[in-house]
Design an enzyme around this catalytic site. Structure first.
Site, PDB file in Angstrom:
ATOM      1  N   LYS A   1       0.974   4.350  -2.918  1.00 23.50           N
ATOM      2  CA  LYS A   1       1.095   5.694  -2.465  1.00 23.50           C
ATOM      3  C   LYS A   1       2.203   6.687  -2.786  1.00 23.50           C
ATOM      4  O   LYS A   1       2.133   7.840  -3.224  1.00 23.50           O
ATOM      5  CB  LYS A   1       0.420   5.970  -0.995  1.00 23.50           C
TER       6      LYS A   1
ATOM      7  N   TYR B   1       0.841  -1.290   0.081  1.00 24.18           N
ATOM      8  CA  TYR B   1      -0.089   0.083  -0.020  1.00 24.18           C
ATOM      9  C   TYR B   1       0.924   1.309  -0.013  1.00 24.18           C
ATOM     10  O   TYR B   1       0.611   2.239  -0.725  1.00 24.18           O
ATOM     11  CB  TYR B   1      -0.774   0.148   1.204  1.00 24.18           C
TER      12      TYR B   1
END
Length: 263
Positions: A163, A159
């Site tokens: 990002k 994740y």
């Protein structure tokens, strides 16, 4: 004499805003943009979610808001909607997912799922909407990233990588689109009370530790992300591009959770 009207520079009257991903934070952002005068098109994979957010905007103004089902994992679907919507002044991207596992426990399918929605879809959506902004010589794009773009913990590696990747896309696109008058920025939330964080908040100790990590000592509410997005969308941020605005309650400003004694 300034070319900005200080009384209205945060307003979005006469502008068409598109919000991609209308659940949770996205729904609040759509409401905020509409409250500032924008006509809002709500895009979501779930038609009912997009329609519910659109219907909730009715009280903000008499203009017709719109709702469209779109699967951001399907570039052709995104392209068709972008064509249907025509000129867009503000584009906000919120869609994201997470699989909370250590990297060595990830499957290839899970990796592809997180990278596909968080990073590849950002690439595809911007490529679908930005060309018309470039042609017109104006536009503001806002991508939601995360504190995980800059700080990480076990179980957040993939994740976080996506990002951070979006952050780098934002910087590159600011350089490439800036000469055409198109701005692109990121808003990085901290820990926010959304369905994506329900697992954490369900564990009392875990939820409290996250709250105490920030300077403000609590979780954010979804509506607390709206101000930064509306600012970046408006003329008040006319010289802001390539930036990542941290809306994290001071999370990334503080080293650790321990409060030392004084005196």
């Amino acid at each position: 004499m300034t070319s900005l009207d200080y009384a209205t520079m945060f307003r979005l009257d006469g502008r068409h805003a598109v919000v991609v991903g209308c659940g949770g934070i996205g729904g609040e952002i759509a409401a905020g943009l509409a409250a500032q005068g924008a006509r809002v098109s709500c895009l979501d994979k779930d038609p009912a979610t997009a329609e519910a957010v659109r219907d909730g905007l009715a009280d903000h103004q008499t203009r017709a808001h719109a709702a469209y089902p779109v699967d951001v994992l399907d570039p052709a679907s995104v392209g068709r909607v972008a064509e249907d919507l025509g000129d867009v002044d503000v584009l906000v991207l919120t869609a994201a997912t997470n699989v909370r596992k250590r990297v060595l426990d990830y499957s290839a399918e899970e990796f592809d799922r997180v990278v596909g929605l968080n990073l590849r879809a950002t690439f595809d959506v911007v490529r679908a909407f930005a060309p018309r902004m470039v042609e017109r010589g104006s536009g503001s794009i806002v991508a939601l990233t995360s504190i995980r773009a800059v700080v990480v913990e076990p179980g957040q590696g993939v994740y976080a990588a996506t990002k951070a990747g979006v952050t780098q896309l934002v910087k590159t696109l600011s350089a490439e689109l800036g000469p055409s008058g198109v701005r692109i920025n990121a808003v990085a939330p901290g820990v926010v009370e959304t369905p994506l964080t329900e697992q954490i908040r369900a564990d009392e100790a875990w939820g409290r530790a996250y709250a105490e990590k920030s300077a403000l000592g609590r979780w954010a509410r979804p509506e607390e992300m709206v101000g930064a997005v509306c600012w970046l969308a408006s003329d008040a941020a006319s010289f802001v591009t390539g930036s990542q605005v941290m809306v994290d309650g001071g999370w990334t400003a503080i080293d650790g959770r321990f409060t030392p004694p004084f005196g």
